[in-house]
Design a protein around this motif. Structure first.
Motif: not given
Length: 518
Positions: A489-501
């Motif tokens: 979950x931590x790895x997937x969350x860190x690889x998820x693109x944020x808004x505007x990025x």
């Protein structure tokens, strides 16, 4: 009053065995053809020459069968007592066999009268074989000697008495006419060289040896005896390579297939097992009686097995012609049309439909549940055939009892026998992913009810301790899985693109490294 609804048994996916090319190859045989002999079938051997007839030794007769015949093509009945060890010569024209009388007879396959009779053994001769030159015969006897005979003159050429018990196995070398291997009830396997005048190699099998065979390269040798099948490397001085323990009773026979030299073994446990090149079991044939002899045709088209009840079982390989013939047959006969008549009839608007009430058939456990006998209902699902063949029914009844709130009542108040059966079922199936979720709850109730009960039998205590160990191991595995899920979950969350990025965001560790570099 509402009618009783039967217990709904959930359909679980079947845990099938892994299907490989070897599995498909050895399952491609027809149903066996059974031939009744006059006594226990002690030896079967196929002729190395086409059409690959095979000789069957049983009681006082030696009979030759064709690959597709159910009646003998030739019978040799010149034995006053039990015959043993019928074996072909390399050209398939001569046949040699021992007997309980201690005599060895040589037959022409096209005649009936013995061409030669070798005398010299004082006790029964159980094994005979031609040496690869075709002019000499080797025999092993209960008089503890193995002897070599000259076919032309009928005289004895050599005799060795190095074994200290009955000799029940012989295998001749096909590459060297002076070498042969013997196996004895003195637990040893010996490699003899006629030129040396004795054995040149001895291997300790550890059990009475029932059969021996050489691989075509003759670098490897197989010996069977007891529950064990052992493979030896002759090029390394008889070093033991593999010990196989797949049978439950004495392994009586072994042979090799033509395709990739697969090893087949037969045992008194009524099974024939097929091993691949890594000596893993890839297929098993089941039979009705203990197996004494086994042989495979040189083209793998026929598997012949002899049993203690005097039955010869012959399996033939399926061919594409057989499948096309079956597909080409007309299966729909006039009787078929009679049986389906009216099955697809659709009622019209003016038809008067009479519905017939069908009384539902209830299983034994459903009848007991209907009368609220919860403990007996659970006992009915723990019958041996049901808990081994259909464990999903037992699990379904446990889930139904839990839904009713009577599961604890059904588990309580059990005697030693019924509690042992229940614990064995839980131990076997609690780690099965299909049943683990409901059975964990059942296991918790059982341990709460019976773990501190005094007095207990040693069997119940041992089973309860084993169940507790399984529960502890399962809890540790689930905890480790939760940790792995947290990391993912931590790895997937860190690889998820944020808004505007645009693009993936670097993990926190990488971000810190970039800031320090800046």
């Amino acid at each position: 009053m509402a009618s009783y609804k039967p217990t709904k048994v959930q359909a679980y996916p079947k845990l099938g065995e892994r299907v490989t090319e070897d599995t498909l190859y050895w399952k491609n045989y027809k149903a066996p053809v059974l031939i009744k002999e006059f006594g226990a079938v002690t030896k079967i051997e196929f002729s190395p020459q086409p059409p690959h007839n095979y000789v069957v030794t049983a009681s006082t007769r030696i009979q030759v069968y064709g690959p597709h015949s159910q009646e003998p093509l030739r019978s040799f009945t010149r034995f006053h007592d039990t015959a043993y060890g019928g074996s072909f010569r390399g050209d398939g024209k001569l046949l040699v066999a021992g007997s309980e009388e201690g005599l060895i007879r040589l037959f022409d396959i096209s005649g009936r009268v013995a061409l030669r009779q070798f005398t010299g053994h004082s006790k029964a001769v159980h094994v005979t074989s031609f040496l690869s030159d075709g002019y000499r015969v080797v025999s092993g006897s209960d008089d503890l000697s193995c002897r070599v005979w000259d076919v032309a003159s009928g005289t004895q050429l050599s005799s060795f008495t190095e074994h200290t018990d009955y000799i029940r196995a012989v295998a001749s070398s096909r590459l060297n006419p002076d070498l042969y291997v013997t196996g004895s009830y003195d637990h040893t396997v010996k490699l003899f060289d006629v030129r040396v005048g004795g054995s040149v190699m001895t291997m300790q099998h550890g059990h009475p040896v029932e059969s021996v065979l050489l691989y075509p390269s003759e670098a490897l040798m197989v010996s069977t005896g007891g529950r064990y099948v052992k493979v030896w490397d002759l090029l390394k001085g008889g070093q033991q390579l593999v010990t196989l323990k797949n049978h439950h009773k004495t392994v009586t026979c072994a042979c090799l297939s033509t395709t990739d030299n697969k090893l087949l073994t037969g045992s008194l446990d009524r099974h024939v097992k097929v091993y691949n090149s890594s000596y893993k079991v890839v297929n098993t044939f089941d039979y009705a009686a203990s197996i004494l002899s086994l042989s495979v045709a040189p083209d793998d088209d026929v598997i012949a097995v002899g049993m203690t009840n005097g039955v010869l079982s012959v399996r033939h390989r399926k061919h594409t012609e057989d499948k096309q013939e079956v597909l080409g047959k007309k299966r729909r006969t006039p009787t078929y049309r009679v049986f389906i008549k009216g099955k697809n009839y659709m009622p019209k608007h003016d038809d008067f439909l009479v519905s017939k009430t069908v009384k539902p058939h209830l299983q034994k456990y459903d009848k007991l549940l209907k009368s609220f006998q919860v403990s007996k209902a659970l006992d009915a699902t723990l019958e041996s055939w049901r808990r081994f063949k259909k464990p999903e029914v037992t699990v379904a009844v446990m889930m139904e009892l839990n839904r009713r709130g009577t599961l604890k009542n059904a588990l309580a108040g059990r005697d030693e026998k019924s509690l042992t059966t229940l614990l064995l079922f839980l131990i076997k199936n609690i780690t099965d992913t299909r049943f683990s979720n409901p059975l964990l709850k059942v296991a918790d109730m059982v341990t709460d009810l019976y773990y501190d009960v005094v007095p207990q039998s040693p069997v119940v205590e041992r089973l309860l301790q084993r169940l507790m160990e399984l529960l502890g191991r399962e809890a540790e595995l689930q905890q480790e899985l939760l940790q792995v899920l947290g990391i993912l979950d931590t790895l997937f969350a860190s690889l998820t693109p944020r808004k505007g990025v645009s693009g993936p965001v670097a993990p926190p560790i990488m971000q810190g490294t970039q800031l320090q570099a800046a």
